[in-house]
Scaffold this motif. Structure first.
Motif, PDB file in Angstrom:
ATOM      1  N   UNK A  74       0.878  -1.168   0.000  1.00 49.25           N
ATOM      2  CA  UNK A  74       0.000   0.000   0.000  1.00 49.25           C
ATOM      3  C   UNK A  74       0.915   1.218   0.000  1.00 49.25           C
ATOM      4  N   UNK A  75       0.713   2.096  -0.984  1.00 42.21           N
ATOM      5  CA  UNK A  75       1.623   3.204  -1.242  1.00 42.21           C
ATOM      6  C   UNK A  75       0.889   4.535  -1.103  1.00 42.21           C
ATOM      7  N   UNK A  76       1.540   5.486  -0.456  1.00 46.55           N
ATOM      8  CA  UNK A  76       1.044   6.865  -0.394  1.00 46.55           C
ATOM      9  C   UNK A  76       1.787   7.629  -1.480  1.00 46.55           C
ATOM     10  N   UNK A  77       1.034   8.191  -2.438  1.00 45.12           N
ATOM     11  CA  UNK A  77       1.646   8.873  -3.580  1.00 45.12           C
ATOM     12  C   UNK A  77       0.888  10.157  -3.882  1.00 45.12           C
ATOM     13  N   UNK A  78       1.496  10.992  -4.721  1.00 47.44           N
ATOM     14  CA  UNK A  78       0.894  12.265  -5.116  1.00 47.44           C
ATOM     15  C   UNK A  78       0.688  12.260  -6.625  1.00 47.44           C
ATOM     16  N   UNK A  79      -0.478  12.753  -7.058  1.00 47.94           N
ATOM     17  CA  UNK A  79      -0.783  12.863  -8.495  1.00 47.94           C
ATOM     18  C   UNK A  79       0.051  13.990  -9.090  1.00 47.94           C
ATOM     19  N   UNK A 101       7.575  12.328   2.498  1.00 53.86           N
ATOM     20  CA  UNK A 101       6.430  11.762   3.215  1.00 53.86           C
ATOM     21  C   UNK A 101       5.669  10.722   2.390  1.00 53.86           C
ATOM     22  N   UNK A 102       6.147  10.421   1.190  1.00 53.23           N
ATOM     23  CA  UNK A 102       5.482   9.470   0.301  1.00 53.23           C
ATOM     24  C   UNK A 102       6.254   8.157   0.229  1.00 53.23           C
ATOM     25  N   UNK A 103       5.546   7.104  -0.151  1.00 51.42           N
ATOM     26  CA  UNK A 103       6.160   5.789  -0.297  1.00 51.42           C
ATOM     27  C   UNK A 103       5.270   4.712   0.301  1.00 51.42           C
TER      28      UNK A 103
END
Length: 114
Positions: free
Chosen positions: A47-52, A68-70
């Motif tokens: 599960x990944x936290x990403x930015x568009x 702060x992403x990954x």
């Protein structure tokens, strides 16, 4: 890397994602610096936290370059047990397997609706 969009952060109770639920993370958008092997940054089921960064075409383009992403949740690639973070490594409490990922500081700290 192709990912499935699960939710938009801060919008857990809003409507479904209207566009395609598939998005891509180009190797140049994984992290700062050289990425030798994508499989050391992400694995199936993470599960990944990403930015568009671009949504004009399909698939939507994402980045995980920001600090702060990954990866925010990962399972052991051997036994599928949730991995525990120890510094910059992930360790399986069941089989002892050690893995690497492009980790977010929010690893196992965010609530994600599946």
């Amino acid at each position: 890397v192709i990912v499935q969009l699960l939710q938009i952060e801060g919008r857990e109770n809003d409507r479904e994602i209207a566009t395609s639920k598939l998005a891509g993370i180009h190797i140049s958008q994984i992290k700062e610096g050289f990425v030798e092997d994508i499989t050391k940054e992400f694995k199936i089921g993470d599960i990944v936290r990403a930015k568009v960064i671009a949504n004009e075409k399909s698939p939507i383009q994402l980045t995980t370059k920001d600090k702060d992403l990954g990866v925010v949740y990962a399972l052991c690639s051997r036994c599928r047990t949730p991995l525990i973070r120890r510094g910059d490594k992930l360790i399986c409490p069941r089989c002892g397997n050690v893995e690497t990922r492009k980790l977010s500081p929010y690893y196992r700290k965010l609530k994600v609706s599946l």
